[in-house]
Design an enzyme around this catalytic site. Structure first.
Site, mmCIF file in Angstrom:
data_model
loop_
_atom_site.group_PDB
_atom_site.id
_atom_site.type_symbol
_atom_site.label_atom_id
_atom_site.label_comp_id
_atom_site.label_asym_id
_atom_site.label_seq_id
_atom_site.Cartn_x
_atom_site.Cartn_y
_atom_site.Cartn_z
ATOM 1 N N ASP A 298 44.355 -69.498 210.204
ATOM 2 C CA ASP A 298 44.315 -68.190 210.850
ATOM 3 C C ASP A 298 45.380 -68.165 211.943
ATOM 4 O OD1 ASP A 298 43.549 -65.622 211.554
ATOM 5 O OD2 ASP A 298 41.416 -66.079 211.518
ATOM 6 N N GLU A 494 37.361 -58.129 216.432
ATOM 7 C CA GLU A 494 36.740 -59.358 216.931
ATOM 8 C C GLU A 494 37.101 -59.616 218.384
ATOM 9 O OE1 GLU A 494 40.493 -60.846 214.731
ATOM 10 O OE2 GLU A 494 39.063 -59.190 214.637
#
Length: 748
Positions: A298, A494
């Protein structure tokens, strides 16, 4: 250069290596097997070229140094959330992609780059693209075939902007609604994300490399939805048995579907960062599950391994040795390349591991056809935001609506009614689209073209003048037939979306609701949110509640349901809390929700698109064993006398209807009716289902032994009045059978 065709550019790039075209190098021959082409190309690559292929860089880092893409032989470019060319339109994206690709093809071996984006609910970075409902709404549809269509539509729009790699689908199993990524999850049980891996087939096609084939990514591996307290990037304290039972099944299904890439989660499992976990990435994913694609980190994910800012050569080695093949280093690519080269020189990372990573990456590039067709297929550019795709999105919106309360059958609304519409999300495309829309966190306002819920309402009524709108609720009077409050959450992604405290409505919403309540007009609430909210205290004031989730740009899908053009068929993909103190709350954990997983009403006497409704809707609120003071009563009060202990003479009937089917599984509803003159106190339905195993059941208690299936009523739907009916539903692996089983109902 701008006028060159794909073939011409490829030929130009290929001949940049002296003698390459004349020699007819094997890796350039599309008639050879991919494995042979990969082996040939690897044999010609230097260590620098191999490390470059393992490097992914954000486009903004190359803005001032575009030639670095060729200089460092970088294998992949990405756009983070909101990272877009200017102007932000499909044509600019295609031009940007082609410019990057031409630079990559100018290198001696002419290895094309692959470009990745987060197209998580449509091509959501591009202004004017079709924005589909977020995954939580798609989970409510229980419609894997529709999700595959959405994947296909997304692939066409993404291809039209040049992009060939999508960081989707998100296969997380969200177990705590406090988590800011809850809306990226199809549901709280593993069966829903598992079913929805059909999106992978939609994106990639049956095989990679066909028209508008886009590499899909299963993310985030693994356990990101199960962290302690729902903390983003947190720690999942779980036994391996629970990790495998809850969080692994969707990834196994993705691997079985041939997903091209897997993205690693920022989170940890029992204190060990996933980005450093060799057992999870290599032993389990690549070994046990047999994943043959490549693993990508990520955004700056390797920076977090040692808990300090930035990354070191030791962290690079740990991540690559754990099994990460391509490393997303958005800006620090020069340091990463130097560190990995040093690791190989010192023997900390073997050349065999470097070759394995390259073999995985290059295989997907060959399978995608990038060596033959490296530039944008402009025949798909016009599909961005097309009417056909918006029609699919509208279908998804209406199928995702979950009707949770409908006192007095206030819904569907009459198209001749005098309607007052209020609330901050009634006329706001940004709010109804949520995060990951044009920008990373999303934003309120008209962020991209679409139809707001208010516009959908106005277009549905007989005369738009009969609809009055006030964002704040000012001006309502008793002269209106109904008030529609469109309220809920504003956009977030997020981190910023994590809720550690209350999860109720904000003061703006409460103020609007107070004005509507004071008017005495019946209130229908449309809740726009990425998760269940704490609304038990307000629920008694509402005649109806429709969970609209984050529907995206096609708000007329909401009005389709409000006015009864389509009866609601959505079922809750998550358990709805009675209060925030219940979090986490999940199906089967023994907690009594306000609305159970799988719950959803339809309109009495109206046939929904997929299955017949019960004659009389079941209670809007499954009552808890000991209701708290804020729990609203069910729509239909429970019997004032104990239910009969012996079955009435007339008994009950059961009818099974298949509502969805897909390769290897199906979904069905069973209607339990009381045709007699005495109330039922409980019921049991039995049937034989050879060749099928039920994996999930709602609104009942399941017992299955071989092909014999028994379902008994849930605590809240055992009492069935004369002439009324209730229903339960299930998903199963296998085939439903032909003819369908005939269930037998007995009263208890």
């Amino acid at each position: 250069m701008l006028s060159l065709t794909n073939a011409a550019v490829h030929a130009t790039a290929a001949t940049s290596q002296p003698g390459a075209q004349a020699a007819g190098l094997p890796y350039q021959d599309p008639s050879l097997p991919v494995a042979q082409r990969v082996d040939d190309l690897l044999s010609r690559m230097s260590l620098d070229e191999k490390i470059g292929q393992m490097t992914q860089v954000d486009r903004t880092a190359l803005t001032s140094a575009p030639n670095d893409l060729a200089t460092y032989r970088i294998g992949s470019v990405l756009s983070g959330g909101g990272s877009a060319p200017s102007p932000n339109n499909a044509g600019s994206w295609a031009d940007m992609y082609d410019n990057f690709q031409r630079t990559a093809l100018s290198t001696p071996l002419a290895i094309p780059m692959v470009y990745g984006i987060d197209a998580v609910h449509g091509d959501n970075n591009v202004y004017g693209a079709t924005i589909f409902p977020h995954d939580i709404g798609l989970g409510a549809t229980r419609d894997p075939a529709l999700v595959q269509k959405i994947g296909r539509a997304t692939a066409e729009e993404v291809s039209g902007t040049g992009i060939d790699w999508d960081f989707a689908p998100c296969l997380c199993v969200a177990r705590n609604d406090r988590w800011g990524r809850t809306y990226e999850s199809f549901g709280e049980t593993p069966d829903l994300p598992t079913q929805m891996t059909t999106e992978i087939t939609g994106l990639q096609g049956e095989t990679l490399g066909g028209p508008a084939s886009v590499l899909a990514t299963a993310k985030h591996y693994i356990g990101d939805g199960g962290t302690d307290g729902g903390v983003n990037e947190g720690n999942a304290t779980l036994s391996e048995a629970d990790l495998r039972a809850i969080h692994l099944p969707p990834f196994k299904a993705a691997v079985d579907r041939g997903v091209g890439a897997v993205m690693v989660s920022y989170s940890s499992w029992n204190g060990v960062k996933d980005h450093s976990n060799h057992y999870l990435l290599t032993d389990l994913l690549k070994g046990e599950l047999g994943f043959s694609g490549f693993v990508v980190s990520d955004w700056a994910g390797i920076d977090q391994i040692d808990g300090r800012q930035g990354f070191t050569a030791a962290e690079v080695a740990t991540a690559v040795n754990a099994g990460i093949d391509m490393v997303m280093v958005p800006t620090d690519y020069k340091s990463f390349i130097a560190d990995l080269k040093s690791d190989v020189s010192s023997g900390t990372v073997t050349t065999a591991r470097i070759d394995d990573a390259n073999r995985r990456i290059l295989t997907k590039k060959f399978q995608l056809g990038l060596f033959e067709h490296p530039l944008t297929d402009r025949s798909y550019t016009a599909t961005v935001g097309s009417a056909d795709h918006r029609a699919i999105a509208r279908q998804a919106v209406r199928e995702s609506q979950v009707l949770l309360k409908n006192d007095g059958n206030v819904l569907p609304l009459s198209k001749s009614a005098k309607i007052f519409v209020a609330g901050k999300s009634a006329d706001d495309i940004g709010n109804q689209s949520g995060g990951w829309t044009i920008s990373w966190q999303g934003a309120s306002g008209n962020t991209t073209p679409g139809t707001s819920i208010l516009q959908g309402i106005r277009s549905a009524v007989a005369n738009s003048s009969q609809v009055t709108y006030s964002k704040t609720g000012d001006g309502i009077s008793s002269s209106y037939d109904v008030a529609v409050a469109v309220i809920g959450e504003t956009p977030y992604a997020e981190g910023q979306g994590d809720r550690t405290g209350s999860m109720g409505l904000d003061q703006t919403d409460l103020g609007v609701l107070a004005k509507l309540k004071a008017s005495g007009v019946p209130v229908v609430t449309v809740l726009v949110s990425g998760r269940p909210l704490d609304i038990a205290a307000q629920l008694p004031d509402w005649k109806a509640l429709l969970a609209a989730w984050l529907p995206g740009t096609e708000g007329n899908g909401v009005s389709d349901v409000l006015f009864g053009d389509y009866a609601p068929t959505g079922k809750l993909p998550v358990s709805w809390m009675q209060s925030v103190s219940q979090e986490p709350i999940n199906d089967g954990d023994g907690k009594t929700p306000l609305f159970a997983y799988g719950y959803g009403l339809t309109y009495g006497g109206t046939t929904p698109p997929t299955s017949p409704p019960p004659t009389t809707p079941p209670p809007t609120t499954p009552p808890p064993t000991t209701p708290p003071p804020t729990t609203p009563p069910p729509t239909t009060p429970p019997p004032t006398t104990p239910p009969p202990t012996t079955p009435p003479a007339s008994g009950c009937t059961a009818t099974l209807t298949v509502t969805n089917s897909w390769s290897g599984g199906f979904q069905a509803d069973v209607a339990v009716a009381n045709p007699g003159t005495s109330a039922l106190g409980g019921w049991k339905v039995t049937w034989s289902q050879p060749g099928a195993t039920i994996t999930s059941l709602w609104n009942g208690t399941l017992s299955q032994s071989g092909s014999s299936v028994t379902v008994t009523n849930a605590p809240y739907n055992g009492a069935v009045s004369p002439g009324a009916s209730v229903s339960f539903g299930f998903t199963a692996n296998g085939a439903p059978g032909s003819p369908l089983p005939v269930p037998v109902c007995t009263a208890s």
